[in-house]
Design an enzyme around this catalytic site. Sequence first.
Site, PDB file in Angstrom:
ATOM      1  CG  ASP A 108      -5.123   4.810   6.737  1.00  7.79           C
ATOM      2  OD1 ASP A 108      -3.878   4.719   7.075  1.00  7.79           O
ATOM      3  OD2 ASP A 108      -5.423   4.059   5.979  1.00  7.79           O
ATOM      4  CB  SER A 136      -0.949   0.030   1.154  1.00  3.45           C
ATOM      5  OG  SER A 136       0.019  -0.347   2.314  1.00  3.45           O
ATOM      6  CG  HIS A 162      -1.553   3.337   4.775  1.00  2.12           C
ATOM      7  ND1 HIS A 162      -2.711   2.794   4.883  1.00  2.12           N
ATOM      8  CD2 HIS A 162      -0.658   2.534   4.157  1.00  2.12           C
ATOM      9  CE1 HIS A 162      -2.906   1.718   4.622  1.00  2.12           C
ATOM     10  NE2 HIS A 162      -1.612   1.478   4.016  1.00  2.12           N
TER      11      HIS A 162
END
Length: 391
Positions: free
Chosen positions: A345, A40, A348
């Site tokens: 979040d 990610s 991240h």
Amino acid sequence: MASSRHFLHKPRLLHIFLILTILTPYAISCYTSIFGFGDSLIDTGNIVYVSRGKVPDCVIPPYGETYFHNSTGRCCDGRLIIDFIAQNLGLPFVPPYFGVRNSSGAVNLEKGVNFAVIGASTLDDSFFEERGIPNDFKHVSLRCQLNWFKDLLRSLCSTPSSCKKLLQSSLLMMDFGGNDYIRTLTAGRSVEEARSYVPLVVNTMASAINELIELEVGTIMVQATLPLGCLSYFLTYFRSTDKEEYDSCGCLSWLNKLVEYHNELLQIKLKHIRELHPHATIIYGDLYNAALPFFLSPRKFGFTKGALIACCGTGGPPYNINTSVDCGYPPTFAFDHPFLYVNWDGYHLTEAAYRLITKGLLEGRYTIPPINTSCVSTVMSAEHSNFDYVR
Ligand SMILES: *[C@@H]1O[C@H](CO)[C@@H](O)[C@H](O)[C@H]1NC(C)=O
Ligand SMILES: *[C@@H]1O[C@H](CO)[C@@H](O)[C@H](O)[C@H]1NC(C)=O
Ligand SMILES: *[C@@H]1O[C@H](CO)[C@@H](O)[C@H](O)[C@H]1NC(C)=O
Ligand SMILES: *[C@@H]1O[C@H](CO)[C@@H](O)[C@H](O)[C@H]1NC(C)=O
């Protein structure tokens, strides 16, 4: 080898330089393409196409609210490090492989493609399966991504020499490691067990890098794993009443120590690869040390809300995380001004944090060896802090 490469590429670079000076006055480019591999931290939208049977992560608002004004599948409020690097090299945002593959129109892939997928691990699915460790992100591991790349190369360049030409002037960015350990730890396994996987994770990354060097990729930047012990989700998930578990920044020391061990072994391995392949440029992108100052003194960087509280969540103090509801799902919401936060979040970082990290990478402070600065535009250096988010 090295001198003939320079000789071959000089006229080409000059040509590119001239074109770019006309089209984008702020940027010159040494790299003609960017390829992304990883999780990610690199995924620019593959997750949209590689669905997990539920609403996929990071594809719903408020993801993307700061820059793209749409959730593109990036796990951030805006741009990722790979986006900032592309912009600073005068290249387009790196398109997700599956988006390109699924699109009906012709897409030019000569400027690069991104194979990274949210949740991807270094080790194969079978590794976790054999150990009974749950894995929500199947068929996207490092090995899968390498295979997609090789498949693509077969159609992208008709001859080995045209492939070589394309790859030698490309920058390949790679981020792996975090998910192998997180998957293990959140399955309730001990940190000792996670630690015992580190050599295998690093060796798997190394053999992938060797394969990429064999394919004549010119520059590979391997990212360090971030200080996971400072991320709001893990601070909440592994919350402890034992003060000994925390460092002076309030981060979980045992988790950061695990990451440090991974990063240390990775650097040793990269050094070894450089010695074996002096013609390839293997860069260590030290995200760990680039991010650490944010947690030491957040205010100095404009992160006035502090570094440990997530911008998006519903958990309340101290970290704003409820581990059973991820950002994007009701009743979570994002606070105003994400640029005042380091954590986006819980898993991240915010665009503001990624922007500052990229600045550190491009300026050479956190890249070993430094990225060739003659390849980098001056856009980044004009952005000294995140205060220009305030209008
Ligand atoms: C993209 O293509 C894959 C197969 O190539 C398919 O399984 C998937 O459903 C497609 N996704 C979208 C969103 O079109
Ligand atoms: C936002 O992204 C989705 C896919 O993630 C796309 O279908 C939609 O057209 C985009 N909307 C805008 C306004 O760009
Ligand atoms: C976390 O969210 C769940 C599901 O919405 C809810 O049942 C629970 O009470 C929340 N926990 C806290 C501590 O807010
Ligand atoms: C940096 O890139 C420029 C332009 O391609 C090249 O002339 C120079 O030799 C490179 N410097 C190093 C240290 O590789």
